[in-house]
Design an enzyme around this catalytic site. Structure first.
Site, PDB file in Angstrom:
ATOM      1  N   ARG A  55      -0.172   9.741  -0.497  1.00  0.00           N
ATOM      2  CA  ARG A  55      -1.259  10.407  -1.213  1.00  0.00           C
ATOM      3  C   ARG A  55      -1.063  11.904  -1.366  1.00  0.00           C
ATOM      4  NH1 ARG A  55      -6.172   6.978   1.609  1.00  0.00           N
ATOM      5  NH2 ARG A  55      -5.624   5.042   0.554  1.00  0.00           N
ATOM      6  N   HIS A  91      -7.323  12.106  -2.116  1.00  0.00           N
ATOM      7  CA  HIS A  91      -6.900  10.824  -2.670  1.00  0.00           C
ATOM      8  C   HIS A  91      -6.640  11.055  -4.156  1.00  0.00           C
ATOM      9  CE1 HIS A  91      -6.882   6.634  -3.820  1.00  0.00           C
ATOM     10  NE2 HIS A  91      -7.034   6.256  -2.577  1.00  0.00           N
ATOM     11  N   HIS A 142     -10.936  13.072   0.586  1.00  0.00           N
ATOM     12  CA  HIS A 142     -11.135  11.685   0.991  1.00  0.00           C
ATOM     13  C   HIS A 142     -11.195  11.486   2.498  1.00  0.00           C
ATOM     14  CE1 HIS A 142     -10.935   7.388   0.564  1.00  0.00           C
ATOM     15  NE2 HIS A 142      -9.770   7.287   1.168  1.00  0.00           N
ATOM     16  N   ARG A 179      -2.346  10.919   6.308  1.00  0.00           N
ATOM     17  CA  ARG A 179      -2.582   9.525   6.693  1.00  0.00           C
ATOM     18  C   ARG A 179      -2.088   8.577   5.609  1.00  0.00           C
ATOM     19  NH1 ARG A 179      -6.984   5.568   5.525  1.00  0.00           N
ATOM     20  NH2 ARG A 179      -7.745   7.045   3.975  1.00  0.00           N
ATOM     21  N   GLU A 224      -6.497   2.552  -3.846  1.00  0.00           N
ATOM     22  CA  GLU A 224      -5.052   2.488  -3.987  1.00  0.00           C
ATOM     23  C   GLU A 224      -4.590   1.076  -4.338  1.00  0.00           C
ATOM     24  OE1 GLU A 224      -3.182   5.257  -1.336  1.00  0.00           O
ATOM     25  OE2 GLU A 224      -1.953   3.629  -0.562  1.00  0.00           O
ATOM     26  N   LEU A 267     -14.371   6.384  -5.394  1.00  0.00           N
ATOM     27  CA  LEU A 267     -12.961   6.080  -5.205  1.00  0.00           C
ATOM     28  C   LEU A 267     -12.524   4.866  -6.020  1.00  0.00           C
ATOM     29  CD1 LEU A 267     -10.384   6.631  -3.380  1.00  0.00           C
ATOM     30  CD2 LEU A 267     -11.158   4.632  -2.114  1.00  0.00           C
ATOM     31  N   PHE A 321       0.844  -1.191   0.000  1.00  0.00           N
ATOM     32  CA  PHE A 321       0.000   0.000   0.000  1.00  0.00           C
ATOM     33  C   PHE A 321       0.876   1.236   0.000  1.00  0.00           C
ATOM     34  CE2 PHE A 321      -4.444   1.444   0.851  1.00  0.00           C
ATOM     35  CZ  PHE A 321      -5.077   0.442   0.128  1.00  0.00           C
ATOM     36  N   LEU A 339      -8.709   2.171   8.909  1.00  0.00           N
ATOM     37  CA  LEU A 339      -9.598   1.082   9.346  1.00  0.00           C
ATOM     38  C   LEU A 339      -9.034   0.448  10.611  1.00  0.00           C
ATOM     39  CD1 LEU A 339     -10.531  -0.612   5.947  1.00  0.00           C
ATOM     40  CD2 LEU A 339     -12.064   0.637   7.474  1.00  0.00           C
ATOM     41  N   GLN A 352      -7.082  15.170   3.502  1.00  0.00           N
ATOM     42  CA  GLN A 352      -6.435  14.304   2.519  1.00  0.00           C
ATOM     43  C   GLN A 352      -7.190  14.260   1.190  1.00  0.00           C
ATOM     44  OE1 GLN A 352      -6.038   9.723   2.963  1.00  0.00           O
ATOM     45  NE2 GLN A 352      -3.967  10.567   3.012  1.00  0.00           N
TER      46      GLN A 352
HETATM   47  C1  LIG Z   1     -14.366   5.354  -0.349  1.00  0.00           C
HETATM   48  C2  LIG Z   1     -13.481   5.188   0.844  1.00  0.00           C
HETATM   49  C3  LIG Z   1     -12.554   4.166   0.883  1.00  0.00           C
HETATM   50  C4  LIG Z   1     -11.736   3.994   1.992  1.00  0.00           C
HETATM   51  N1  LIG Z   1     -10.837   2.967   1.982  1.00  0.00           N
HETATM   52  C5  LIG Z   1     -10.062   2.780   3.082  1.00  0.00           C
HETATM   53  C6  LIG Z   1      -9.137   1.691   3.132  1.00  0.00           C
HETATM   54  O1  LIG Z   1      -9.017   0.904   2.201  1.00  0.00           O
HETATM   55  N2  LIG Z   1      -8.399   1.533   4.232  1.00  0.00           N
HETATM   56  C7  LIG Z   1      -8.497   2.368   5.318  1.00  0.00           C
HETATM   57  O2  LIG Z   1      -7.819   2.158   6.303  1.00  0.00           O
HETATM   58  N3  LIG Z   1      -9.372   3.404   5.282  1.00  0.00           N
HETATM   59  C8  LIG Z   1     -10.143   3.630   4.205  1.00  0.00           C
HETATM   60  N4  LIG Z   1     -11.016   4.690   4.190  1.00  0.00           N
HETATM   61  C9  LIG Z   1     -11.202   5.486   5.403  1.00  0.00           C
HETATM   62  C10 LIG Z   1     -12.047   4.732   6.404  1.00  0.00           C
HETATM   63  O3  LIG Z   1     -13.019   3.980   5.720  1.00  0.00           O
HETATM   64  C11 LIG Z   1     -12.780   5.648   7.367  1.00  0.00           C
HETATM   65  O4  LIG Z   1     -11.901   6.562   7.908  1.00  0.00           O
HETATM   66  C12 LIG Z   1     -13.404   4.848   8.495  1.00  0.00           C
HETATM   67  O5  LIG Z   1     -14.196   3.814   7.979  1.00  0.00           O
HETATM   68  C13 LIG Z   1     -14.233   5.718   9.404  1.00  0.00           C
HETATM   69  O6  LIG Z   1     -14.948   4.905  10.309  1.00  0.00           O
HETATM   70  P1  LIG Z   1     -15.695   5.535  11.535  1.00  0.00           P
HETATM   71  O7  LIG Z   1     -16.194   4.408  12.352  1.00  0.00           O
HETATM   72  O8  LIG Z   1     -14.839   6.530  12.193  1.00  0.00           O
HETATM   73  O9  LIG Z   1     -16.918   6.346  10.918  1.00  0.00           O
HETATM   74  P2  LIG Z   1     -18.126   5.924   9.898  1.00  0.00           P
HETATM   75  O10 LIG Z   1     -18.016   4.553   9.386  1.00  0.00           O
HETATM   76  O11 LIG Z   1     -18.216   7.039   8.928  1.00  0.00           O
HETATM   77  O12 LIG Z   1     -19.373   5.943  10.853  1.00  0.00           O
HETATM   78  C14 LIG Z   1     -19.909   7.111  11.394  1.00  0.00           C
HETATM   79  C15 LIG Z   1     -21.121   6.740  12.209  1.00  0.00           C
HETATM   80  O13 LIG Z   1     -21.580   7.873  12.935  1.00  0.00           O
HETATM   81  C16 LIG Z   1     -22.957   7.990  12.831  1.00  0.00           C
HETATM   82  N5  LIG Z   1     -23.333   9.404  12.962  1.00  0.00           N
HETATM   83  C17 LIG Z   1     -22.759  10.467  12.356  1.00  0.00           C
HETATM   84  N6  LIG Z   1     -23.397  11.601  12.723  1.00  0.00           N
HETATM   85  C18 LIG Z   1     -24.388  11.243  13.579  1.00  0.00           C
HETATM   86  C19 LIG Z   1     -25.391  11.960  14.281  1.00  0.00           C
HETATM   87  N7  LIG Z   1     -25.546  13.280  14.181  1.00  0.00           N
HETATM   88  N8  LIG Z   1     -26.237  11.266  15.065  1.00  0.00           N
HETATM   89  C20 LIG Z   1     -26.137   9.908  15.168  1.00  0.00           C
HETATM   90  N9  LIG Z   1     -25.206   9.193  14.525  1.00  0.00           N
HETATM   91  C21 LIG Z   1     -24.340   9.854  13.737  1.00  0.00           C
HETATM   92  C22 LIG Z   1     -23.285   7.434  11.461  1.00  0.00           C
HETATM   93  O14 LIG Z   1     -24.616   7.011  11.416  1.00  0.00           O
HETATM   94  C23 LIG Z   1     -22.308   6.277  11.381  1.00  0.00           C
HETATM   95  O15 LIG Z   1     -22.868   5.132  11.998  1.00  0.00           O
HETATM   96  C24 LIG Z   1     -11.830   4.879   3.080  1.00  0.00           C
HETATM   97  C25 LIG Z   1     -12.746   5.912   3.040  1.00  0.00           C
HETATM   98  C26 LIG Z   1     -13.542   6.098   1.922  1.00  0.00           C
HETATM   99  C27 LIG Z   1     -14.446   7.266   1.886  1.00  0.00           C
END
Ligand SMILES: Cc1cc2nc3c(=O)[nH]c(=O)nc-3n(C[C@H](O)[C@H](O)[C@H](O)COP(=O)(O)OP(=O)(O)OC[C@H]3O[C@@H](n4cnc5c(N)ncnc54)[C@H](O)[C@@H]3O)c2cc1C
Ligand code: FES
Lengths: 580, 249
Positions: free
Chosen positions: A286, A233, A354, A389, A246, A243, A117, A395, A231
């Protein structure tokens, strides 16, 4: 208004939130833990993550190597104690997910497989084809169902944190299906609400990524750390911003300009080799790749399309078999959304917003400076990501720091009784605000979409890949103007049942707060580091800026920026070297 | 030459329980753009024409499962349904069939959420292997055995396509059965027996005539109909064995 209480209340059902909730249920089975989320947990944005999740597991790799890649990738703005904890706990967290059933891609002998990666010197990214986040999220969600201690408030939208006597003691939310206002008292609250890519117009982020939790914490007095680091991407599909992971490059894809030339070789990222070389060329970090695109565009060597300039990502030489085995989703997305088959055609791509390196400032246990309030995942800034990052670290971050925050919150929570009269009064205020301001309010003539579009234009023009004093200053002014117009937004929808116009208005107000914090932090960081590039201040300035920015919301609503030293343990600031 | 079509009409089902007792249809004229999907058109309505239209969406890349609706009579992910692929004339957009409607295009899926939990969609082990002993080995072939069933995004298009579910809402349904099978087929899992018991309590499965509507509707090629078929075979074998004198423990 309905009153509830629990011991630990997790906001967000994505990777971080679910991991936190399970950590509470496992370590403190007597506590009542609840997950509140504005969408059903399996819809959370973690579901879109494609490429993989990093953790050291193979012979020939080491945790120090992972730490070094992370710290140099972050341009030395990472807190090194946090990075050390992260790389140490990452393998166990990933294994735990394996034991919970995550369908990791495998080697022929049945061991978990890893892939290269960007910015990583050794192959250490675990993957489930190119739907890693999808599989991780569904595994976590399905596993969470076996814990009866975990209660859920699905499709409930949090509008405010309840703070009394210097401690966060719960929150107010709207139950979307009914419009009922809920006040939930809690011994501790963990914000796992994800990032805020939607502050920008062109992003890989889902519609729900509006930084709600960051804004909630900010309004409650907690600082936002390093918000200037956004960031881009390098490979998003034009128009949709979908997206292209990568992984397409780590499997051997090339970035080509309009002349079919692997242009990254002109930007100190190494020499083009037919096969992928770690920490080199297409596998550089990135920030550097996205910056190279802008330079290439300035030289007139990109291709002009209906949705802006683009370059080509070429995976044709990998062959159909490898593409279908390792990056099938890339093919599916290109076919479905672009009518392009990457087996035969080049994929048009351009840089796209991103990920937020910044977020709610926490220590390495997820605790914010506000007692009773914790944060984890993309909403938080611990910081392991520094100024940039590395792909596949976030993840894993959700797992490691989700678990840590869950543990710490459980220990700090104690058992929670009924909400105090002071909290109930605050909650009633909030209910009144929602009713009067939005549901009965006549407002003025402003539309949500108009204000949002103006915010988008402002952010793209000022806080994109390259920034400068004058446009940032202008943006700060424009954003204040938008804040002033916000109360004039009128809703067409005055009903209580599933009112998505109401939530869109609330999300816009969160995003405007964050846009201001991003712009102000960017304005005051007069250096270039990682993803924050100032054309008027080129070059990193460790003397003045080897520190985190902390944006506080002042009484007049404007951000006030303070600084916090970076924690350096074993890796003194050095030069970032790629491809050499 | 025919005139260039620059707009298209969306006939959208509306239902606001606080205002009306029966669903109605509202028409909106939206720009016709070849790179727009139905969801983009709905967002155009929401942003520019009528802020009161409610629908769910999030990822806009076919993976979060939020945006399922009935488009011109078929259950579809609206983020993957291009305007240009629909036959000419107005495009009908309605909520997913067979679910109670909460409001406009938003349906109530709590029934599915309950059923999902019922099939124990998690790894069941008689004995947990300690983390210190590393991963469970699983060969690529063993992974392939269940991989397809693990691709379900819970969009519920299959329920909306299923004639049995339409008649018999207690039917546990295609996605839940496919997920049960996803774990049953996982080499790390030992819970097949428990799940079988749960599923055989529901006679809906036996009514499934393998019309395969669910598999046709699935945007992720999960093949729930195949999972149901496999299940029927295993439970028939299980039932048969219980009749034998030495039984089955
Ligand atoms: C397309 C894409 C691909 C990616 N690929 C990778 C990868 O390959 N490897 C990697 O390490 N990272 C990757 N990332 C980054 C990574 O996916 C995210 O940073 C990570 O999943 C964020 O997880 P999280 O649990 O913090 O938030 P999220 O999964 O975004 O969850 C947020 C939660 O908060 C809740 N929420 C938000 N606001 C409120 C509110 N006001 N009231 C109640 N609930 C609320 C939502 O309902 C949701 O359940 C990628 C990101 C994107 C966009
Ligand atoms: S919006 Fe996520 S599947 Fe359509």
């Amino acid at each position: 208004m309905d009153l509830f209480s629990c011991d630990v209340l997790v906001v967000g059902g994505g990777g971080a939130g679910l991991r936190a909730a399970i950590a509470v249920a496992e370590s403190h089975p007597r506590l009542r833990v609840a997950v509140i989320s504005k969408v059903y947990p399996m819809r959370s944005h973690t579901v879109s993550a494609e490429g993989g999740a990093a953790a050291v597991i193979k012979a020939g790799d080491s945790q120090d190597a992972h730490a070094y890649d992370t710290i140099s990738g972050g341009d030395w703005l990472c807190d090194q104690d946090a990075v050390e904890a992260f790389v140490r706990e990452a393998p166990e967290e990933m294994l735990r997910l394996e034991h919970w059933g995550c369908p990791w891609s495998r080697e022929p002998d049945g061991h978990v497989a890893v892939r290269p990666f960007g910015g990583m010197k050794v192959e250490r990214t675990w993957f489930a084809a190119d739907k890693t986040g999808f599989h991780m999220l569904h595994t976590l969600f399905q596993t969470s169902l076996k814990y009866d201690a975990i209660q859920r408030y699905d499709e409930c939208f949090v509008t405010r944190l309840l703070v009394d006597e210097g401690r966060c003691q719960g929150l107010v939310a709207i139950e979307l299906a009914t419009g009922k206002v809920l006040a939930i008292a809690a011994g501790a609250v963990i914000l796992c609400t994800g990032g805020c890519g939607k502050v920008f117009p062109f992003t890989t982020n889902a519609n729900i990524k509006n930084g709600d939790g960051m804004a909630l914490a900010y309004r409650a007095g907690a600082p936002l750390k390093d918000m200037e680091f956004v960031q881009y991407h390098p490979t998003g599909l034009p128009f949709t911003g979908i997206l292209i992971t990568e992984a397409a490059r780590s499997e051997g894809g090339w970035l080509l300009n309009k002349d079919g030339y692997r242009y990254l070789q002109d930007y100190d990222l190494g020499k083009p080799e037919p096969r992928p070389v770690l920490r080199s060329m297409e596998l550089g970090p990135r920030d550097r790749l996205s910056q190279a695109f802008v330079k290439e565009q300035e030289k007139g060597r990109t291709i002009e399309g209906p949705y802006g300039h683009y370059v080509h990502l070429d995976v044709r030489h990998l062959g159909e078999k490898l593409i279908d085995r390792k990056i099938p989703f890339v093919r599916e997305l290109c076919l479905k959304y672009m009518n392009i088959d990457p087996v035969k055609e080049m994929i048009p791509v351009r840089p796209v917003v991103h990920y937020m390196m910044g977020g709610i400032s926490t220590d390495i246990d997820g605790a914010t400076p506000l007692a009773g309030l914790y944060a984890a995942g993309e909403a938080a800034c611990v910081s392991i990501n520094g100024a940039n990052r590395l792909g596949s670290n976030s993840l894993t971050e959700c797992l490691v720091f989700g678990a840590r925050a869950g543990q710490a919150a459980a220990e700090g929570a104690g058992q929670r009784g009924e909400p105090s009269p002071a909290l109930v009064a605050q909650a009633q205020d909030e209910q009144r605000r929602i009713e009067e301001r939005f549901l009965h309010g006549t407002g003025g003539a402003e539309k949500i979409a108009t204000l949002r579009a103006e915010m988008h234009q402002t952010m793209e023009a000022s806080a994109g890949i390259y920034r400068t004093e004058s446009t940032l200053k202008e943006a700060a002014g424009t954003l204040e103007g938008l804040q002033e117009r916000l109360p004039d937004v009128a809703l067409d929808d005055h009903s209580h049942t599933f009112n998505t116009e109401l939530t869109a208005a609330l999300e816009l107000s969160y995003m405007l707060d964050l846009a201001q914090a991003i712009v102000q932090s960017a304005l005051e960081r007069r250096e270039s580091r990682g993803s924050h590039q100032r054309t008027d201040h080129p070059g990193r300035d460790d003397g003045a800026f080897l520190k985190h920015s902390l944006a506080y919301r002042s009484a007049d609503g404007r951000p006030r920026v303070e600084y916090l030293p970076v924690k350096i343990t074993r890796w003194p600031p050095g030069q970032r070297v790629y491809g050499r | 030459m025919p005139p260039t079509v620059t707009t298209v009409t969306l006939d959208v089902a509306r239902y606001r329980p606080e205002q009306e007792s029966e669903p109605t249809v509202q028409s909106y004229e939206v720009p016709f753009r070849k790179d727009w999907v139905v969801l983009d058109a709905l967002n155009y309505v929401k942003d520019q024409l009528d802020g009161s239209l409610s629908f769910r969406w999030s990822c806009r890349m076919g993976v979060c499962g939020s945006c399922g609706m009935t488009v011109n009579g078929q259950p579809r992910l609206t983020c993957a349904a291009f305007l240009s692929a629909e036959p000419s004339g107005p495009i009908r957009v309605e909520p997913l069939r067979y679910f109670p409607v909460v409001r406009d295009l938003v349906v109530d899926i709590t029934d599915f959420m309950r059923k999902l939990k019922k099939v124990k969609p998690w790894i069941v082990r008689n004995e947990e292997k300690p983390l210190a002993e590393g991963e469970y080995r699983q060969t690529p072939d063993q992974l392939d055995a269940y991989k397809q069933f693990s691709m379900c995004i819970n969009c519920l298009l299959c329920y909306s396509a299923c004639p049995i579910y339409g008649l018999e809402p207690s039917f546990i349904g295609p996605a839940a059965i496919a997920l049960a099978q996803r774990y049953n087929m996982d080499s790390r899992d030992e819970g097949a027996r428990e799940r079988l018991q749960i599923l055989s309590e529901h006679d809906g499965m036996w009514q499934c005539t393998f019309v395969g509507e669910c598999t046709k509707a699935c945007p992720k090629h999960v093949d729930p109909a195949g999972a149901i078929q496999q299940y029927k075979l295993t439970s028939a074998a299980h039932w048969f064995k219980t009749l034998l004198p030495w039984g089955m423990k």
